[in-house]
Design a protein around this motif. Structure first.
Motif, PDB file in Angstrom:
ATOM      1  N   HIS A   1      12.748   0.376   6.431  1.00 41.50           N
ATOM      2  CA  HIS A   1      11.166   0.394   6.834  1.00 41.50           C
ATOM      3  C   HIS A   1      10.067  -0.484   5.212  1.00 41.50           C
ATOM      4  O   HIS A   1      10.180  -0.205   4.491  1.00 41.50           O
ATOM      5  N   THR A   2       9.551  -1.168   6.158  1.00 44.82           N
ATOM      6  CA  THR A   2       8.734  -1.994   5.154  1.00 44.82           C
ATOM      7  C   THR A   2       7.103  -1.587   3.892  1.00 44.82           C
ATOM      8  O   THR A   2       7.129  -2.053   3.274  1.00 44.82           O
ATOM      9  N   GLY A   3       7.002  -0.138   4.928  1.00 49.78           N
ATOM     10  CA  GLY A   3       6.238   0.030   4.463  1.00 49.78           C
ATOM     11  C   GLY A   3       5.065  -0.406   4.710  1.00 49.78           C
ATOM     12  O   GLY A   3       4.643  -1.546   6.146  1.00 49.78           O
ATOM     13  N   ASP A   4       3.764  -0.199   4.535  1.00 56.76           N
ATOM     14  CA  ASP A   4       2.618  -1.546   4.470  1.00 56.76           C
ATOM     15  C   ASP A   4       2.565  -2.393   3.209  1.00 56.76           C
ATOM     16  O   ASP A   4       2.681  -2.543   2.347  1.00 56.76           O
ATOM     17  N   THR A   5       2.696  -3.172   4.123  1.00 49.89           N
ATOM     18  CA  THR A   5       2.383  -4.632   3.187  1.00 49.89           C
ATOM     19  C   THR A   5       2.084  -5.867   4.084  1.00 49.89           C
ATOM     20  O   THR A   5       1.974  -6.051   5.186  1.00 49.89           O
ATOM     21  N   ASP A   6       1.663  -6.732   3.037  1.00 47.15           N
ATOM     22  CA  ASP A   6       2.221  -8.128   3.283  1.00 47.15           C
ATOM     23  C   ASP A   6       3.490  -9.021   3.605  1.00 47.15           C
ATOM     24  O   ASP A   6       4.747  -8.230   3.203  1.00 47.15           O
ATOM     25  N   LEU A   7       3.078  -9.967   4.243  1.00 45.25           N
ATOM     26  CA  LEU A   7       4.453 -10.977   3.888  1.00 45.25           C
ATOM     27  C   LEU A   7       4.892 -11.518   2.849  1.00 45.25           C
ATOM     28  O   LEU A   7       3.639 -11.255   2.101  1.00 45.25           O
ATOM     29  N   PHE A   8       5.774 -11.456   2.205  1.00 45.04           N
ATOM     30  CA  PHE A   8       6.122 -11.797   0.710  1.00 45.04           C
ATOM     31  C   PHE A   8       7.770 -12.186   1.170  1.00 45.04           C
ATOM     32  O   PHE A   8       7.936 -12.163   1.117  1.00 45.04           O
ATOM     33  N   SER A   9       7.307 -13.346   0.216  1.00 44.19           N
ATOM     34  CA  SER A   9       9.179 -14.280   0.465  1.00 44.19           C
ATOM     35  C   SER A   9      10.222 -13.332  -0.042  1.00 44.19           C
ATOM     36  O   SER A   9      11.288 -13.951   0.153  1.00 44.19           O
ATOM     37  N   ASP A  10      10.188 -12.680  -1.348  1.00 43.15           N
ATOM     38  CA  ASP A  10      11.098 -11.790  -1.646  1.00 43.15           C
ATOM     39  C   ASP A  10      11.338 -10.622  -1.091  1.00 43.15           C
ATOM     40  O   ASP A  10      12.635 -10.407  -1.164  1.00 43.15           O
ATOM     41  N   MET A  11      11.092 -10.429   0.779  1.00 42.73           N
ATOM     42  CA  MET A  11      11.479  -9.914   1.612  1.00 42.73           C
ATOM     43  C   MET A  11      13.059 -10.805   1.526  1.00 42.73           C
ATOM     44  O   MET A  11      14.004  -9.418   2.621  1.00 42.73           O
ATOM     45  N   ALA A  12      12.916 -11.672   0.936  1.00 45.35           N
ATOM     46  CA  ALA A  12      14.168 -12.601   1.662  1.00 45.35           C
ATOM     47  C   ALA A  12      15.533 -11.634   0.737  1.00 45.35           C
ATOM     48  O   ALA A  12      16.454 -11.540   1.543  1.00 45.35           O
ATOM     49  N   LEU A  13      14.697 -10.969  -0.133  1.00 46.47           N
ATOM     50  CA  LEU A  13      15.832 -10.874  -1.619  1.00 46.47           C
ATOM     51  C   LEU A  13      16.455  -9.626  -0.203  1.00 46.47           C
ATOM     52  O   LEU A  13      17.202  -9.335  -1.426  1.00 46.47           O
ATOM     53  N   VAL A  14      16.429  -8.764   0.617  1.00 50.26           N
ATOM     54  CA  VAL A  14      16.502  -7.413   0.589  1.00 50.26           C
ATOM     55  C   VAL A  14      17.895  -7.589   1.272  1.00 50.26           C
ATOM     56  O   VAL A  14      18.283  -6.873   1.396  1.00 50.26           O
ATOM     57  N   SER A  15      18.169  -8.416   2.518  1.00 48.80           N
ATOM     58  CA  SER A  15      19.142  -8.778   2.875  1.00 48.80           C
ATOM     59  C   SER A  15      20.363  -9.677   1.559  1.00 48.80           C
ATOM     60  O   SER A  15      21.684  -9.201   2.848  1.00 48.80           O
ATOM     61  N   ARG A  16      19.926  -9.876   1.683  1.00 49.06           N
ATOM     62  CA  ARG A  16      21.093 -10.107   0.188  1.00 49.06           C
ATOM     63  C   ARG A  16      21.826  -9.184  -0.297  1.00 49.06           C
ATOM     64  O   ARG A  16      23.626 -10.370  -0.673  1.00 49.06           O
ATOM     65  N   PHE A  17      21.677  -8.364  -0.316  1.00 55.61           N
ATOM     66  CA  PHE A  17      21.751  -7.137  -1.152  1.00 55.61           C
ATOM     67  C   PHE A  17      22.753  -5.800  -0.284  1.00 55.61           C
ATOM     68  O   PHE A  17      23.242  -4.516  -0.338  1.00 55.61           O
TER      69      PHE A  17
END
Ligand SMILES: [Zn+2]
Length: 249
Positions: free
Chosen positions: A156-172
């Motif tokens: 659940h992203t919450g309220d947010t802008d796009l940020f590149s560290d979102m890619a880390l979410v699926s690393r773990f």
């Protein structure tokens, strides 16, 4: 039993786990686009956990009244939990260390059937008692990774802008279902949300935080176009307000 997911509009969801535990995320049920919100909020008898991403009223929503009635524990970052208990009156005995965490940490809850990891979001978190009160500090806003044993893993992203560290979410965590804000104005719109989905690479994506107010102009159709343009593989699943879907592991 399969996991069940209900969307109430804006960023509000209910998850029922295979063991029958009931979770609410950002439970603003009495929002302008969910006609039965008041009845639904009153009808909720069992709620085990209420997860809140940040302190804005459209996310805290009906958390305090539902928490008081159902004795649901509050799952939030430390600062938000402190603001919700002291400013908004969430019962302190339901907001203790077991269910309070912070970025990078994972909480094992409900006999480890549910794991919650707090991840950052780019937004604000003013907690306001009412429209006339000054804003209180509520810490940094969060996104939530909710992993269900024998069920899917949600982001659940919450309220947010796009940020590149979102890619880390699926690393773990392999994300099965991404609940992503697309409404624009206060959060990402369809273009940036499509880029976010590309970074996270979930199996299924469900848009949220649109259509509630006239300024939230992003639509699922616009979002779909942007996903297609980027050849994003995730299945787009557009839920109706009040709809419940069943999800396998
Ligand atoms: Zn919001």
């Amino acid at each position: 039993m399969e996991t069940q997911l209900t969307w109430y509009g804006q960023s509000a969801f209910k998850i029922i786990t295979p063991a029958g535990n009931v979770l609410l995320i950002d439970p603003w049920l009495t929002n302008p686009v969910f006609e039965k919100g008041k009845d639904e909020a009153a009808a909720l008898e069992r709620v085990d956990l209420i997860l809140v991403t940040h302190g804005h009223a459209d996310h805290v929503g009906n958390a305090v009244e539902i928490g008081k009635r159902t004795r649901a524990k509050l799952v939030a970052t430390y600062d938000l939990s402190a603001a919700m208990t002291t400013v908004l009156g969430y019962p302190t005995d339901l907001a203790n260390t077991d269910t309070t965490g912070h970025f990078g940490g994972t909480l094992k809850l409900l006999d480890s059937e549910v794991s919650v990891t707090f991840v950052p979001a780019w937004h604000g978190t003013a907690v306001e008692k009412d429209g006339n009160s000054p804003p209180y500090y509520g810490g940094n806003p969060s996104g939530l990774i909710v992993a269900i044993r024998g069920g899917p893993t949600f982001y659940h992203t919450g309220d947010t802008d796009l940020f590149s560290d979102m890619a880390l979410v699926s690393r773990f965590n392999k994300i099965d279902i991404m609940l992503v804000c697309i409404g624009d104005h206060f959060t990402m719109g369809p273009v940036r949300a499509a880029e976010a989905v590309k970074l996270v690479a979930p199996r299924t994506v469900i848009p949220m935080h649109y259509g509630t107010f006239p300024v939230l102009t992003g639509t699922p159709e616009m979002f779909n176009r942007e996903l297609k343009q980027r050849h994003v593989k995730a299945d787009l699943r557009v839920m109706k307000i009040g709809q419940t879907i069943k999800l396998s592991e």
